[in-house]
Enzyme design. Structure first.
Site, short mmCIF file in Angstrom:
data_model
loop_
_atom_site.label_atom_id
_atom_site.label_comp_id
_atom_site.label_asym_id
_atom_site.label_seq_id
_atom_site.Cartn_x
_atom_site.Cartn_y
_atom_site.Cartn_z
N GLU A 18 71.32 -11.83 52.97
CA GLU A 18 72.70 -11.33 53.05
C GLU A 18 73.33 -11.48 54.44
O GLU A 18 73.95 -10.54 54.95
CB GLU A 18 72.76 -9.87 52.59
CG GLU A 18 72.23 -9.68 51.18
CD GLU A 18 72.30 -8.23 50.69
OE1 GLU A 18 72.71 -7.34 51.46
OE2 GLU A 18 71.93 -8.01 49.52
N ASN A 41 68.57 -15.75 50.96
CA ASN A 41 68.88 -14.98 49.75
C ASN A 41 70.20 -14.23 49.94
O ASN A 41 70.43 -13.63 51.00
CB ASN A 41 67.73 -13.98 49.53
CG ASN A 41 67.74 -13.33 48.17
OD1 ASN A 41 67.80 -13.99 47.14
ND2 ASN A 41 67.69 -11.99 48.15
N GLU A 101 67.41 -11.55 41.81
CA GLU A 101 67.48 -10.08 41.65
C GLU A 101 68.34 -9.70 40.46
O GLU A 101 69.13 -8.75 40.52
CB GLU A 101 68.06 -9.43 42.92
CG GLU A 101 67.32 -9.78 44.19
CD GLU A 101 67.86 -9.06 45.43
OE1 GLU A 101 68.66 -8.12 45.29
OE2 GLU A 101 67.47 -9.46 46.54
C1 XIL Z 1 67.48 -2.31 47.00
C2 XIL Z 1 66.39 -1.59 46.27
O1 XIL Z 1 66.54 -1.78 44.88
C3 XIL Z 1 66.39 -0.14 46.60
O2 XIL Z 1 65.26 0.49 46.02
C4 XIL Z 1 66.37 0.02 48.11
O3 XIL Z 1 66.46 1.33 48.45
C5 XIL Z 1 67.52 -0.71 48.74
O4 XIL Z 1 67.46 -2.05 48.39
N1 XIL Z 1 69.98 -6.70 47.61
C6 XIL Z 1 68.68 -6.87 47.99
C7 XIL Z 1 67.68 -5.87 47.60
O5 XIL Z 1 68.33 -7.92 48.57
O6 XIL Z 1 66.64 -5.75 48.54
C8 XIL Z 1 68.30 -4.52 47.34
O7 XIL Z 1 67.30 -3.69 46.81
C9 XIL Z 1 69.45 -4.66 46.38
C10 XIL Z 1 70.51 -5.54 46.95
#
Ligand code: XIL
Length: 379
Positions: free
Chosen positions: A192, A234, A300
């Site tokens: 990100e 990512n 994701e």
């Molecule tokens: C989120 C997880 O699902 C949570 O459990 C954590 O507290 C915060 O992160 N983008 C990502 C992930 O790359 O790592 C994030 O995951 C969701 C958004």
């Protein structure tokens, strides 16, 4: 094939990197099930053919049955993944689905920097190690997630002066990748880094302390720390052909033109059933990234349905269609190697108040499960 022959084949795959690399290539006759079956044979041969525990621990799980997502994905030369949390793996229902349906695991948060190093120098690998051990015992690969993300920066890092910040950054990448070396299929090296509106780089502490080259630095450090791991950028919001997707494309093209080691791009795919990029748009975006020689992961995925109009059945059907159509885009793109969901049961999702996953809170398959299975079977 008898288990002695399978064992010999498995050894060939393990020892020969070119065969191993092609093991998830759609054209290859060596798919994941072959390897899992062959590895099982080796273990059986080592344990005695009744599968009784050998000296090194309990007997492995049986190979995945052919009616699972992982088997259907494997037949297409794809990995099928889920995010997991180590504390749930000992729950029987959770374990049964995680082990049966998936071939690729991502730690939902336990391999992030703030989890691994809550205070300076406190390397806490226990939870991540448990996930890796679980994956190994079930013939699954592991995605490392994530080395550099503003959302998981330990708070002690923020106050470090520049030189110390750089030392900590370099040490982090070397230590974590060194710890997991040889056990991680791919790492999300940077997560990100592009601003939401696609206007440029996100203004993070990494950028402030290290300058814009922190992304290239991270990838170079990562390659040196674990030369076998595939290295991914990512992000979200760049799944279809948006302004942000353009920026992601520019970023990775620039890295490639500078000789920075990068192997792939993860498209997070947190979408809503009634607000998602079109299939054509996702396909076109994947194609142009593939044109750079990169591998693509859907990394994701979840599909929100709370608040959609209509009946519950209509919401579930819309969710099924979204999962089906997007998974199908990956199946049709030769360079789309993996599809990972951000969890699998609605009992455990980061999207509280929604039911965005393939199994309900009681671990029963939802219509979306059939949608994914159909797409993986080319339907
Ligand atoms: C989120 C997880 O699902 C949570 O459990 C954590 O507290 C915060 O992160 N983008 C990502 C992930 O790359 O790592 C994030 O995951 C969701 C958004």
């Amino acid at each position: 094939m008898g288990f002695v022959h399978q064992a010999i084949s498995a050894l060939r795959i393990i020892l020969n990197p070119s065969i191993r690399k092609s093991s998830i290539n759609p054209q290859s006759s060596f798919n994941e099930s072959t390897i899992v079956a062959a590895l099982l044979s080796i273990t059986l041969a080592a344990c005695g053919s009744d599968g009784s525990p050998g000296p090194s621990g309990p007997s492995p799980q049986p190979p995945a049955s052919s009616d699972t997502l992982r088997a259907a994905a494997s037949a297409q030369g794809r990995l099928l993944g889920t995010a997991v949390q180590s504390s749930f793996l000992s729950n029987g229902q959770y374990d049964a689905v995680a082990g049966r349906e998936f071939s690729y695991l991502t730690a939902e948060y336990e391999m992030k920097w703030n989890s691994l190093e809550p205070s300076p120098g406190a390397d806490t690998f226990g939870a991540g190690d448990a996930i890796v051990a679980y994956a190994m015992s079930r013939g699954q690969r592991v995605k490392g997630h994530t080395l550099v993300w503003h959302g998981s920066t330990p708070s002690w890092l923020n106050s470090l002066p520049q030189a110390e910040f750089r030392n900590a950054f370099e040490r982090h990448i070397r230590t974590v990748m060194g710890h997991y070396q040889g056990r991680i299929h791919a790492w999300d090296v940077v997560n990100e880094a592009i601003a939401d509106d696609g206007s440029g780089l996100r203004d993070t502490v990494y950028r402030q302390k290290l300058g814009d080259t922190y992304i290239a630095d991270a990838f170079r450090l990562a390659r040196a720390a674990d030369p076998q791991a595939r290295l991914f950028y990512n992000d979200y919001g760049g799944e279809g052909m948006s302004a942000k997707a353009g920026r992601i494309y520019d970023l990775v093209s620039d890295l490639i033109s500078k000789g920075v080691p990068i192997d792939g791009v993860g498209l997070q795919m947190h979408v809503s059933a009634n607000n998602r990029p079109s299939d054509d748009s996702i396909a076109a975006n994947m194609r142009r990234l593939a044109g750079l020689g990169l591998t693509i992961h859907i990394s994701e995925m979840d599909v929100r349905i709370a608040g959609l109009p209509g009946t519950e059945q209509m919401r579930l059907d819309a969710q099924k269609a979204a999962f089906h159509d997007i998974v199908r885009v990956c199946v049709l793109e030769p360079r789309c190697e993996a599809i990972t969901f951000w969890g699998f049961t609605d009992a455990h999702t980061w999207l509280t108040g929604d039911t965005p996953l393939l199994f309900n809170q009681q671990y029963a398959a939802k219509p979306a499960y059939t949608g994914v299975l159909d797409a993986l079977r080319g339907k």
